[in-house]
Design a protein around this motif. Sequence first.
Motif, PDB file in Angstrom:
ATOM      1  N   HIS A  71       0.831  -1.202   0.000  1.00 45.35           N
ATOM      2  CA  HIS A  71       0.000   0.000   0.000  1.00 45.35           C
ATOM      3  C   HIS A  71       0.865   1.252   0.000  1.00 45.35           C
ATOM      4  O   HIS A  71       2.090   1.191   0.113  1.00 45.35           O
ATOM      5  CB  HIS A  71      -0.931  -0.016   1.209  1.00 45.35           C
ATOM      6  CG  HIS A  71      -1.861  -1.187   1.233  1.00 45.35           C
ATOM      7  ND1 HIS A  71      -2.850  -1.364   0.294  1.00 45.35           N
ATOM      8  CD2 HIS A  71      -1.946  -2.259   2.068  1.00 45.35           C
ATOM      9  CE1 HIS A  71      -3.515  -2.479   0.553  1.00 45.35           C
ATOM     10  NE2 HIS A  71      -2.979  -3.048   1.625  1.00 45.35           N
ATOM     11  N   ALA A  72       0.206   2.405  -0.057  1.00 47.85           N
ATOM     12  CA  ALA A  72       0.928   3.681  -0.098  1.00 47.85           C
ATOM     13  C   ALA A  72       1.884   3.821   1.081  1.00 47.85           C
ATOM     14  O   ALA A  72       3.015   4.301   0.921  1.00 47.85           O
ATOM     15  CB  ALA A  72      -0.072   4.831  -0.109  1.00 47.85           C
ATOM     16  N   SER A  73       1.451   3.397   2.263  1.00 44.25           N
ATOM     17  CA  SER A  73       2.309   3.519   3.450  1.00 44.25           C
ATOM     18  C   SER A  73       3.588   2.715   3.305  1.00 44.25           C
ATOM     19  O   SER A  73       4.644   3.128   3.796  1.00 44.25           O
ATOM     20  CB  SER A  73       1.543   3.075   4.704  1.00 44.25           C
ATOM     21  OG  SER A  73       1.092   1.735   4.570  1.00 44.25           O
ATOM     22  N   HIS A  74       3.526   1.573   2.613  1.00 42.67           N
ATOM     23  CA  HIS A  74       4.724   0.760   2.390  1.00 42.67           C
ATOM     24  C   HIS A  74       5.707   1.486   1.468  1.00 42.67           C
ATOM     25  O   HIS A  74       6.925   1.453   1.699  1.00 42.67           O
ATOM     26  CB  HIS A  74       4.345  -0.598   1.785  1.00 42.67           C
ATOM     27  CG  HIS A  74       3.462  -1.417   2.672  1.00 42.67           C
ATOM     28  ND1 HIS A  74       2.234  -1.879   2.271  1.00 42.67           N
ATOM     29  CD2 HIS A  74       3.621  -1.838   3.949  1.00 42.67           C
ATOM     30  CE1 HIS A  74       1.677  -2.564   3.249  1.00 42.67           C
ATOM     31  NE2 HIS A  74       2.497  -2.551   4.282  1.00 42.67           N
ATOM     32  N   TYR A  75       5.180   2.127   0.434  1.00 36.85           N
ATOM     33  CA  TYR A  75       6.045   2.876  -0.491  1.00 36.85           C
ATOM     34  C   TYR A  75       6.684   4.067   0.224  1.00 36.85           C
ATOM     35  O   TYR A  75       7.864   4.350   0.039  1.00 36.85           O
ATOM     36  CB  TYR A  75       5.231   3.362  -1.695  1.00 36.85           C
ATOM     37  CG  TYR A  75       4.900   2.259  -2.672  1.00 36.85           C
ATOM     38  CD1 TYR A  75       5.722   1.981  -3.762  1.00 36.85           C
ATOM     39  CD2 TYR A  75       3.753   1.484  -2.504  1.00 36.85           C
ATOM     40  CE1 TYR A  75       5.421   0.963  -4.656  1.00 36.85           C
ATOM     41  CE2 TYR A  75       3.441   0.464  -3.392  1.00 36.85           C
ATOM     42  CZ  TYR A  75       4.276   0.210  -4.463  1.00 36.85           C
ATOM     43  OH  TYR A  75       3.983  -0.811  -5.334  1.00 36.85           O
ATOM     44  N   ILE A  76       5.903   4.745   1.039  1.00 40.94           N
ATOM     45  CA  ILE A  76       6.429   5.893   1.775  1.00 40.94           C
ATOM     46  C   ILE A  76       7.513   5.455   2.751  1.00 40.94           C
ATOM     47  O   ILE A  76       8.586   6.069   2.842  1.00 40.94           O
ATOM     48  CB  ILE A  76       5.287   6.638   2.497  1.00 40.94           C
ATOM     49  CG1 ILE A  76       4.357   7.298   1.464  1.00 40.94           C
ATOM     50  CG2 ILE A  76       5.845   7.692   3.452  1.00 40.94           C
ATOM     51  CD1 ILE A  76       3.075   7.858   2.050  1.00 40.94           C
ATOM     52  N   ASP A  77       7.252   4.379   3.483  1.00 40.69           N
ATOM     53  CA  ASP A  77       8.237   3.878   4.450  1.00 40.69           C
ATOM     54  C   ASP A  77       9.549   3.494   3.778  1.00 40.69           C
ATOM     55  O   ASP A  77      10.631   3.714   4.325  1.00 40.69           O
ATOM     56  CB  ASP A  77       7.675   2.661   5.200  1.00 40.69           C
ATOM     57  CG  ASP A  77       6.568   3.036   6.174  1.00 40.69           C
ATOM     58  OD1 ASP A  77       6.445   4.232   6.491  1.00 40.69           O
ATOM     59  OD2 ASP A  77       5.824   2.129   6.597  1.00 40.69           O
ATOM     60  N   ALA A  78       9.454   2.909   2.577  1.00 40.03           N
ATOM     61  CA  ALA A  78      10.652   2.403   1.902  1.00 40.03           C
ATOM     62  C   ALA A  78      11.392   3.476   1.104  1.00 40.03           C
ATOM     63  O   ALA A  78      12.627   3.425   1.002  1.00 40.03           O
ATOM     64  CB  ALA A  78      10.274   1.252   0.972  1.00 40.03           C
ATOM     65  N   LEU A  79      10.673   4.420   0.530  1.00 43.48           N
ATOM     66  CA  LEU A  79      11.284   5.366  -0.404  1.00 43.48           C
ATOM     67  C   LEU A  79      11.522   6.759   0.174  1.00 43.48           C
ATOM     68  O   LEU A  79      12.332   7.515  -0.355  1.00 43.48           O
ATOM     69  CB  LEU A  79      10.404   5.504  -1.661  1.00 43.48           C
ATOM     70  CG  LEU A  79      10.203   4.242  -2.502  1.00 43.48           C
ATOM     71  CD1 LEU A  79       9.231   4.523  -3.646  1.00 43.48           C
ATOM     72  CD2 LEU A  79      11.525   3.723  -3.055  1.00 43.48           C
ATOM     73  N   GLU A 116      -4.385   5.516   1.120  1.00 41.83           N
ATOM     74  CA  GLU A 116      -4.063   4.333   1.930  1.00 41.83           C
ATOM     75  C   GLU A 116      -5.310   3.490   2.184  1.00 41.83           C
ATOM     76  O   GLU A 116      -6.276   3.949   2.793  1.00 41.83           O
ATOM     77  CB  GLU A 116      -3.449   4.769   3.258  1.00 41.83           C
ATOM     78  CG  GLU A 116      -3.163   3.651   4.221  1.00 41.83           C
ATOM     79  CD  GLU A 116      -2.162   2.626   3.682  1.00 41.83           C
ATOM     80  OE1 GLU A 116      -2.297   1.435   4.014  1.00 41.83           O
ATOM     81  OE2 GLU A 116      -1.243   3.029   2.945  1.00 41.83           O
ATOM     82  N   LYS A 117      -5.287   2.235   1.730  1.00 45.37           N
ATOM     83  CA  LYS A 117      -6.415   1.339   1.942  1.00 45.37           C
ATOM     84  C   LYS A 117      -6.367   0.650   3.307  1.00 45.37           C
ATOM     85  O   LYS A 117      -7.395   0.318   3.875  1.00 45.37           O
ATOM     86  CB  LYS A 117      -6.440   0.259   0.848  1.00 45.37           C
ATOM     87  CG  LYS A 117      -6.946   0.743  -0.492  1.00 45.37           C
ATOM     88  CD  LYS A 117      -7.047  -0.429  -1.449  1.00 45.37           C
ATOM     89  CE  LYS A 117      -7.740  -0.033  -2.746  1.00 45.37           C
ATOM     90  NZ  LYS A 117      -7.865  -1.178  -3.668  1.00 45.37           N
ATOM     91  N   GLY A 118      -5.166   0.409   3.814  1.00 45.36           N
ATOM     92  CA  GLY A 118      -5.033  -0.323   5.067  1.00 45.36           C
ATOM     93  C   GLY A 118      -4.783  -1.794   4.822  1.00 45.36           C
ATOM     94  O   GLY A 118      -5.356  -2.386   3.907  1.00 45.36           O
ATOM     95  N   ALA A 119      -3.930  -2.395   5.654  1.00 45.90           N
ATOM     96  CA  ALA A 119      -3.507  -3.780   5.439  1.00 45.90           C
ATOM     97  C   ALA A 119      -4.299  -4.801   6.244  1.00 45.90           C
ATOM     98  O   ALA A 119      -4.224  -5.992   5.979  1.00 45.90           O
ATOM     99  CB  ALA A 119      -2.016  -3.919   5.767  1.00 45.90           C
ATOM    100  N   PRO A 276       7.339  -7.457  -2.538  1.00 43.15           N
ATOM    101  CA  PRO A 276       7.104  -6.017  -2.430  1.00 43.15           C
ATOM    102  C   PRO A 276       8.370  -5.177  -2.566  1.00 43.15           C
ATOM    103  O   PRO A 276       8.335  -4.094  -3.164  1.00 43.15           O
ATOM    104  CB  PRO A 276       6.483  -5.870  -1.028  1.00 43.15           C
ATOM    105  CG  PRO A 276       5.867  -7.201  -0.747  1.00 43.15           C
ATOM    106  CD  PRO A 276       6.781  -8.188  -1.390  1.00 43.15           C
ATOM    107  N   GLY A 277       9.476  -5.668  -2.024  1.00 45.97           N
ATOM    108  CA  GLY A 277      10.720  -4.903  -2.078  1.00 45.97           C
ATOM    109  C   GLY A 277      11.155  -4.594  -3.498  1.00 45.97           C
ATOM    110  O   GLY A 277      11.578  -3.470  -3.806  1.00 45.97           O
ATOM    111  N   VAL A 278      11.061  -5.580  -4.370  1.00 49.26           N
ATOM    112  CA  VAL A 278      11.446  -5.406  -5.771  1.00 49.26           C
ATOM    113  C   VAL A 278      10.500  -4.416  -6.460  1.00 49.26           C
ATOM    114  O   VAL A 278      10.927  -3.527  -7.208  1.00 49.26           O
ATOM    115  CB  VAL A 278      11.448  -6.759  -6.509  1.00 49.26           C
ATOM    116  CG1 VAL A 278      11.601  -6.559  -8.014  1.00 49.26           C
ATOM    117  CG2 VAL A 278      12.569  -7.642  -5.974  1.00 49.26           C
ATOM    118  N   ALA A 279       9.195  -4.559  -6.207  1.00 44.99           N
ATOM    119  CA  ALA A 279       8.207  -3.666  -6.829  1.00 44.99           C
ATOM    120  C   ALA A 279       8.415  -2.228  -6.378  1.00 44.99           C
ATOM    121  O   ALA A 279       8.388  -1.291  -7.191  1.00 44.99           O
ATOM    122  CB  ALA A 279       6.791  -4.136  -6.475  1.00 44.99           C
ATOM    123  N   ILE A 280       8.642  -2.032  -5.089  1.00 46.43           N
ATOM    124  CA  ILE A 280       8.817  -0.678  -4.549  1.00 46.43           C
ATOM    125  C   ILE A 280      10.093  -0.045  -5.086  1.00 46.43           C
ATOM    126  O   ILE A 280      10.118   1.140  -5.444  1.00 46.43           O
ATOM    127  CB  ILE A 280       8.816  -0.725  -3.015  1.00 46.43           C
ATOM    128  CG1 ILE A 280       7.418  -1.094  -2.501  1.00 46.43           C
ATOM    129  CG2 ILE A 280       9.262   0.613  -2.423  1.00 46.43           C
ATOM    130  CD1 ILE A 280       7.333  -1.379  -1.015  1.00 46.43           C
TER     131      ILE A 280
END
Length: 318
Positions: A71-79, A116-119, A276-280
Amino acid sequence: MRHFLDFEKPVADLEGQIQELRRLQESDDSVSTGEEISNLETKAKEALKGLYAKLTPWQKTLVARHTDRPHASHYIDALITDFTLMAGDRKFAEDRAVLAGLGRFRGEPVAILGQEKGADTKARLTHNFGMARPEGYRKAVRLMELADRFSLPVISFVDTAGAYPGIGAEERGQAEAIARSTEACLALGVPNVAVIIGEGGSGGAIALATASRVYMLEHSIYSVISPEGAASILWRDSARAEEAATAMKVTAEDLLNLKVIDAIVPEPLGGAHRDPGVAIAAVGDVIAAAFAEFAGMSKHDVKLKRREKFLDIGRNLG
């Protein structure tokens, strides 16, 4: 535990066998199952490759909605580093369906928006399943105006079934708020990049995705209405959603051909939820490349390029 979609049953069966063999080997050291596991892993990978090489638009819709998709929060946390969340629209309330804030992308200051949809169940309720109310879009306008004032590029992670259609949202001017957010995107003198990471649903998505560059993940969808909604309107039968998905041209490939988006971001085999890591990381690379295109460009030229991009949609199609 991995969640499998209905069409992934052949892969689910093979991976189930692999898990059984691994449990057997763990419980009895005298049993050697390494070669059999290796063979099954090869079969599972080939089966997955075969399935994802010929996904239908409806199957892509299911992948775009996968519960484990980042989700959006995962992209924000990683990038994004030094991320500072901004709350409220300064008019009515805070809307947690839209994440908005400031941070650094690869060392450079940026403004960030994300639906953010939520996990899990609690997070989905907190974020209203990613469906923003008017205050969410007004918060986005507030952030974009701030970004323009301080010359900060804007990144949007788009993932929503659509804007929230509740009575309260309509009473508070949902349509006007979406229009103002779309207008704010177009008025930016700084480059903005939008990435459809799951669902890009209707005006709820375009309010954040009217950008200098618009990208879609390989198995995401982008449409004026959900396939179920279109089927209900056209045929008064939501069960015909699969047929609607095909007719609506919702896939990244369709939208690239129609010049609605600028490029497709490849996903790992089996979808972004499998790695997810590769996609992000891939999304981070395309965002960086997009910003590099606009380096040193004047505000006037940034606006002009964005205007030309949207005026060109639908022209000179092959």
